[in-house]
Design a protein around this motif. Structure first.
Motif, short mmCIF file in Angstrom:
data_model
loop_
_atom_site.label_atom_id
_atom_site.label_comp_id
_atom_site.label_asym_id
_atom_site.label_seq_id
_atom_site.Cartn_x
_atom_site.Cartn_y
_atom_site.Cartn_z
N CYS A 41 0.77 -1.08 -0.09
CA CYS A 41 0.04 0.07 0.20
C CYS A 41 0.84 1.27 -0.08
O CYS A 41 1.62 1.49 0.82
CB CYS A 41 -0.95 -0.07 1.23
N HIS A 42 0.70 2.08 -0.96
CA HIS A 42 1.71 3.43 -1.07
C HIS A 42 1.05 4.47 -0.21
O HIS A 42 -0.03 4.38 0.14
CB HIS A 42 1.75 3.58 -2.61
N GLY A 43 1.87 5.68 -0.33
CA GLY A 43 1.34 6.75 0.73
C GLY A 43 0.70 7.75 -0.08
O GLY A 43 0.08 7.36 -1.13
N PHE A 44 0.58 8.81 0.68
CA PHE A 44 -0.14 10.17 0.11
C PHE A 44 0.32 10.28 -1.36
O PHE A 44 1.67 10.64 -1.34
CB PHE A 44 -0.14 11.10 1.29
N HIS A 119 3.49 2.09 3.61
CA HIS A 119 4.59 3.08 3.77
C HIS A 119 3.62 4.44 3.89
O HIS A 119 2.79 4.74 3.20
CB HIS A 119 5.23 3.15 2.55
N SER A 120 4.21 5.26 5.09
CA SER A 120 3.37 6.34 5.24
C SER A 120 1.89 6.49 5.51
O SER A 120 1.62 5.55 6.15
CB SER A 120 3.87 7.22 3.92
N LEU A 121 1.35 7.01 4.82
CA LEU A 121 -0.17 7.02 4.77
C LEU A 121 -0.74 5.44 4.50
O LEU A 121 -1.77 5.15 5.13
CB LEU A 121 -0.86 8.01 3.99
N GLY A 122 0.01 4.92 3.87
CA GLY A 122 -0.23 3.71 3.35
C GLY A 122 -0.24 2.45 4.47
O GLY A 122 -0.78 1.52 4.42
N GLY A 123 0.81 2.95 5.48
CA GLY A 123 1.08 2.23 6.69
C GLY A 123 -0.14 2.27 7.52
O GLY A 123 -0.71 1.26 8.18
N TRP A 142 6.21 0.95 7.11
CA TRP A 142 7.37 1.53 6.90
C TRP A 142 7.06 3.00 6.98
O TRP A 142 6.04 3.56 6.35
CB TRP A 142 8.07 1.23 5.54
N SER A 143 7.62 3.70 7.82
CA SER A 143 7.71 5.07 8.04
C SER A 143 5.98 5.53 8.24
O SER A 143 5.76 6.38 7.54
CB SER A 143 8.22 5.81 7.09
N ALA A 144 5.44 4.93 9.04
CA ALA A 144 3.96 4.93 9.14
C ALA A 144 3.34 6.11 9.67
O ALA A 144 3.86 6.61 10.84
CB ALA A 144 3.11 3.75 9.89
N VAL A 145 2.32 6.67 9.17
CA VAL A 145 1.50 7.88 9.63
C VAL A 145 0.82 7.39 11.00
O VAL A 145 0.28 6.26 10.92
CB VAL A 145 0.62 8.19 8.86
N ASP A 241 15.79 8.72 5.08
CA ASP A 241 14.88 9.77 5.03
C ASP A 241 13.52 9.05 4.85
O ASP A 241 13.36 7.81 4.95
CB ASP A 241 14.97 10.72 3.80
N HIS A 242 12.53 9.82 4.53
CA HIS A 242 11.11 9.43 4.53
C HIS A 242 10.91 8.08 3.52
O HIS A 242 10.16 7.20 3.54
CB HIS A 242 10.00 10.31 4.33
N THR A 243 11.63 8.37 2.37
CA THR A 243 11.45 7.29 1.33
C THR A 243 12.55 6.72 0.80
O THR A 243 12.75 5.78 0.11
CB THR A 243 11.13 8.16 -0.06
#
Length: 276
Positions: A41-44, A119-123, A142-145, A241-243
């Protein structure tokens, strides 16, 4: 082998890529011809490719190790049709479940080894989906919101939110964000859903993440450990970093994630044999 596919979500077409396990990797994690499945699941406002091909590299790495991997574009992102900011996080959860429906329809996917990676918002979307859908057995974040509304507001800026409320929509990097999008972010609280997921969890975060605080990772772990069931392990990727934009950061992220997945499979088998 990789294959481009389309998954129907109502009138929206979700574009996806399916990675088949390499023959050399099948013996490592496949039993009786059944393959474990990873859905990414990808992020924002992201895509299934990922910034600097983050998800392409991950999918190929996992497929080489014997995993079936499916990465997809949320509605309005990448090659998928639809409007990204129309429905928000609730729609992302629904779309993820539709993708799971498709993936579990593949006859040689092991329904007992379904891994959701976000990842990120996908997290956050992955966690919220796993809390609702018992088909998800393992979670990788990964690097979850952690606070969807506040975290995304920090990215898009207060003015973007104010414009959406005042005028009915705002523009962020060419994406139209509507009030319903921000309302869905405010309504969903990942921390409040943690106890509903009883599977094992792997968390990773870069120590140099300027987008989503790395402190979220340890806080997530503490809350996951408060559950009655399920393990939770955490890895901090130094100076990432974030990505995970450098080659070294990506390699470390992929290697540590794969090592944990392999270790977790072994742990489960040993526990099952002990119970017998």
């Amino acid at each position: 082998m990789e294959r481009a596919i389309t998954i129907q979500y109502g009138s929206i077409e979700l574009r996806a890529t399916l990675h088949y396990p390499a023959a050399a990797g099948e013996s490592k994690c496949c039993e009786g011809g059944q393959r474990p499945l990873i859905v990414i699941c990808h992020g924002f406002i992201g895509s299934r490719i990922g910034v600097d091909r983050l998800f392409v590299g991950a999918s190929r790495k996992f497929a080489e190790a014997g995993y079936m991997v499916l990465r997809f574009d949320y509605a309005g992102c990448g090659e998928s049709t639809g409007e990204y900011g129309e429905n928000g996080l609730d729609s992302m959860i629904d779309q993820t479940r539709v993708v799971l429906d498709y993936a579990l329809g593949i006859d040689y996917v092991d329904a007992n080894r379904v891994i959701l990676l976000g990842h990120s918002l996908g997290g956050a979307a992955a966690l919220l989906t796993a809390a609702l859908d018992r088909r998800v057995k393992t979670l990788v974040m990964w690097s979850a919101v952690a606070h969807p509304f506040n975290d995304i507001l920090r990215i898009v800026g207060q003015q973007s939110y104010d414009d959406a409320v005042r005028y009915g929509s705002s523009d962020h990097m060419g994406y139209t964000l509507r009030p319903a999008f921000f309302e869905s972010l405010s309504a969903q609280q990942p921390f409040a859903q943690i106890r509903k997921f009883t599977g094992d969890v792997f968390l990773a975060h870069g120590t140099s993440d300027q987008t989503i605080p790395a402190d979220y990772c340890s806080l997530y772990q503490k809350l996951f450990w408060m559950r009655s069931y399920g393990q939770c392990d955490m890895e901090l990727i130094f100076q990432a970093d974030h990505t995970y934009s450098t080659g070294e950061s990506k390699r470390e992220l992929y290697d540590k994630t794969l090592h944990w997945l392999t270790y977790n499979e072994k742990r489960k088998r040993e526990w099952h044999n002990w119970e017998i």
